[in-house]
Write an enzyme that holds these catalytic residues in place. Structure first.
Site, mmCIF file in Angstrom:
data_model
loop_
_atom_site.group_PDB
_atom_site.id
_atom_site.type_symbol
_atom_site.label_atom_id
_atom_site.label_comp_id
_atom_site.label_asym_id
_atom_site.label_seq_id
_atom_site.Cartn_x
_atom_site.Cartn_y
_atom_site.Cartn_z
ATOM 1 N N GLU A 91 0.813 -1.210 0.000
ATOM 2 C CA GLU A 91 0.000 0.000 0.000
ATOM 3 C C GLU A 91 0.842 1.253 0.000
ATOM 4 O O GLU A 91 1.904 1.288 0.619
ATOM 5 C CB GLU A 91 -0.746 0.067 1.325
ATOM 6 C CG GLU A 91 -2.122 -0.419 1.319
ATOM 7 C CD GLU A 91 -2.741 -0.131 2.676
ATOM 8 O OE1 GLU A 91 -3.916 0.207 2.672
ATOM 9 O OE2 GLU A 91 -2.059 -0.206 3.708
ATOM 10 N N CYS A 104 2.855 8.039 2.371
ATOM 11 C CA CYS A 104 3.313 6.952 3.248
ATOM 12 C C CYS A 104 3.575 5.732 2.366
ATOM 13 O O CYS A 104 2.684 5.291 1.642
ATOM 14 C CB CYS A 104 2.223 6.656 4.272
ATOM 15 S SG CYS A 104 2.560 5.203 5.292
ATOM 16 N N CYS A 118 0.620 -5.464 15.444
ATOM 17 C CA CYS A 118 0.723 -5.056 14.038
ATOM 18 C C CYS A 118 0.263 -6.186 13.126
ATOM 19 O O CYS A 118 0.785 -7.298 13.192
ATOM 20 C CB CYS A 118 2.164 -4.680 13.709
ATOM 21 S SG CYS A 118 2.418 -4.331 11.956
ATOM 22 N N CYS A 332 -1.605 2.302 6.799
ATOM 23 C CA CYS A 332 -0.368 1.794 6.222
ATOM 24 C C CYS A 332 -0.053 0.461 6.888
ATOM 25 O O CYS A 332 -0.171 0.314 8.086
ATOM 26 C CB CYS A 332 0.794 2.738 6.506
ATOM 27 S SG CYS A 332 0.524 4.377 5.905
HETATM 28 N N1 SAH Z 1 8.427 -1.278 10.620
HETATM 29 C C1 SAH Z 1 8.490 0.113 10.882
HETATM 30 C C2 SAH Z 1 7.636 0.965 9.959
HETATM 31 C C3 SAH Z 1 6.252 0.459 9.614
HETATM 32 S S1 SAH Z 1 5.014 0.487 10.824
HETATM 33 C C4 SAH Z 1 8.171 0.398 12.322
HETATM 34 O O1 SAH Z 1 7.687 -0.509 13.015
HETATM 35 O O2 SAH Z 1 8.428 1.508 12.766
HETATM 36 C C5 SAH Z 1 4.679 2.239 11.021
HETATM 37 C C6 SAH Z 1 4.100 2.558 12.413
HETATM 38 O O3 SAH Z 1 2.765 2.019 12.577
HETATM 39 C C7 SAH Z 1 4.930 1.968 13.528
HETATM 40 O O4 SAH Z 1 5.102 2.905 14.558
HETATM 41 C C8 SAH Z 1 4.067 0.825 13.980
HETATM 42 O O5 SAH Z 1 4.394 0.416 15.256
HETATM 43 C C9 SAH Z 1 2.676 1.398 13.840
HETATM 44 N N2 SAH Z 1 1.611 0.399 13.858
HETATM 45 C C10 SAH Z 1 1.671 -0.894 13.489
HETATM 46 N N3 SAH Z 1 0.470 -1.511 13.701
HETATM 47 C C11 SAH Z 1 -0.341 -0.576 14.206
HETATM 48 C C12 SAH Z 1 -1.701 -0.589 14.615
HETATM 49 N N4 SAH Z 1 -2.443 -1.684 14.542
HETATM 50 N N5 SAH Z 1 -2.228 0.563 15.087
HETATM 51 C C13 SAH Z 1 -1.486 1.681 15.148
HETATM 52 N N6 SAH Z 1 -0.206 1.764 14.763
HETATM 53 C C14 SAH Z 1 0.364 0.645 14.307
HETATM 54 FE FE1 SF4 Z 2 6.708 -4.289 13.878
HETATM 55 FE FE2 SF4 Z 2 6.863 -2.342 12.007
HETATM 56 FE FE3 SF4 Z 2 7.190 -4.921 11.338
HETATM 57 FE FE4 SF4 Z 2 4.791 -4.075 12.034
HETATM 58 S S1 SF4 Z 2 5.936 -3.406 10.269
HETATM 59 S S2 SF4 Z 2 5.797 -5.984 12.725
HETATM 60 S S3 SF4 Z 2 5.293 -2.540 13.600
HETATM 61 S S4 SF4 Z 2 8.498 -3.731 12.709
#
Ligand code: SAH
Ligand code: SF4
Length: 358
Positions: A91, A104, A118, A332
């Site tokens: 996405e 994003c 996540c 995202c």
């Molecule tokens: N992997 C990276 C970037 C992608 S996730 C990271 O973890 O930083 C981008 C942001 O969305 C991160 O801060 C992640 O923790 C948050 N995120 C993931 N799942 C989420 C959810 N269900 N609700 C809110 N934020 C979420």
């Molecule tokens: Fe954790 Fe970011 Fe990977 Fe989701 S995308 S599992 S928040 S590291």
């Protein structure tokens, strides 16, 4: 096999043109055609010699991921579902605001790090995106919206630090004046805290950094963000301080997802305030975006306000991420499964996209 020029940064393109026996300034011209004018057809690059246009048509292509979904929300947010191969889609989300327009983008199909809250993590890891697939998201979005995209956040699917070989050339293109010309301060990489790779990004291509903190102590963070078992808070904070030595901004943005009854107490807020004494930072509170079987709930608005005020009273800058695009399920990194499955999932999901305060 044709070379996809979307995947080559300035140095890569110069190398490709040298192999063709062409002058370096030709590479620069083509860089501008491809990224500034979003031209994908060599035959239309009118200031190139016909012989070069023919040579490029034979040996190269400009190929972005295929758009398989395009949804617009009432607030102007727009989300694309992009097919990167037969089994994977990612996405990209466009978020227009008064003074900036943010895109994003995703860095991987799936993610290996398996954070508890996540959905991307829950689906496992499929593969790294190529540089062309990462930059292709910006290329497509720039073609499709009228507004100039001023900010890019790598907060879609995947962990950018685990794909730096492809992410770094993509970042270089975003920053290149002959390509997108974005300011380093307006390109943000978000990481869950892969410490050695944070050092690599700092040395090779420092841009604004967001760190997914989500817990104020190791006991809780080990559970919510499992990579913490490998790189605990003390090491993460040290890496943040090293990053700041070369960063374009003088603070780290700490992202903190608000999970009801899990990490949202006043005590947790005070623990966060203590962390802010160890590294220059701002907190960005993210109301949790629920998904089926997550086992978590979003903290109430009242709790989030109270949590924010504990931090503010300690003199810390806090923002709470607004929920945008929720009528089109524009979160995202909330997709997984095959393309058909993903489309269905995203259609069913009540979610929000992320907004970084730049
Ligand atoms: N992997 C990276 C970037 C992608 S996730 C990271 O973890 O930083 C981008 C942001 O969305 C991160 O801060 C992640 O923790 C948050 N995120 C993931 N799942 C989420 C959810 N269900 N609700 C809110 N934020 C979420
Ligand atoms: Fe954790 Fe970011 Fe990977 Fe989701 S995308 S599992 S928040 S590291």
């Amino acid at each position: 096999m044709k070379t996809n020029l979307l995947g080559l940064d300035a140095a890569g393109l110069a190398g490709f043109f040298a192999e063709l026996g062409e002058k370096p300034f030709r590479a620069r011209q083509v860089l501008q055609w491809v990224h500034q004018r979003r031209e994908g057809e060599f035959s239309r690059m009118s200031d190139l010699a016909k012989s070069l246009r023919d040579k490029l048509t034979e040996k190269a292509c400009v190929q972005a991921p295929a758009i398989v979904g395009d949804t617009a929300a009432s607030d102007g947010t727009r989300k694309w579902l992009l097919k990167v191969d037969g089994a994977n889609a990612v996405e990209a989300v466009f978020i227009p605001e008064t003074r900036r327009a943010t895109l994003c983008i995703s860095s991987q199909a799936g993610c290996v790090l398996d954070c508890a809250f996540c959905s991307t993590g829950k689906q496992g890891f499929n593969r790294n995106l190529t540089t062309a697939e990462i930059v292709g998201q910006l290329w497509l979005a720039s073609k499709l919206v009228d507004t100039r995209i001023s900010n890019v956040v790598m907060m879609g699917m995947g962990e950018p630090m685990l794909n730096l070989d492809n992410v770094i050339p993509a970042l270089r293109l975003m920053l290149d004046d002959n390509a997108y010309g974005l300011s380093r301060r307006r390109v943000t990489v978000s990481t869950s805290g892969v410490v050695p790779e944070m050092d690599r990004l700092r040395d090779e291509c420092p841009v604004a950094l967001a760190v997914s903190l989500h817990a104020p102590n190791d006991r809780l963070r080990d559970r919510l963000v499992p990579v913490n078992r490998r790189y605990p808070l003390r090491e993460l904070i040290a890496a943040c301080n090293r990053y700041l030595e070369k960063a374009p901004r003088d603070f780290i943005t700490f992202e903190y997802v608000m999970l009801d009854g899990v990490n949202d107490s006043d005590t947790n807020a005070r623990e966060l305030a203590a962390i802010a004494k160890q590294v220059r930072c701002k907190y960005n509170l993210i109301p949790f975006n629920p998904f089926p079987q997550s086992g978590f709930h979003r903290s109430s608005d009242e709790r989030i306000r109270r949590f924010a005020s504990v931090l503010q009273n300690a003199g810390i800058t806090v923002t709470t991420r607004k929920t945008r695009g929720d009528d089109i399920a524009a979160a995202c990194g909330q997709l997984a499964g095959d393309v058909a499955d993903r489309t269905r999932r995203s259609a069913n999901r009540v979610v929000a996209i992320k907004e970084v305060h730049a």
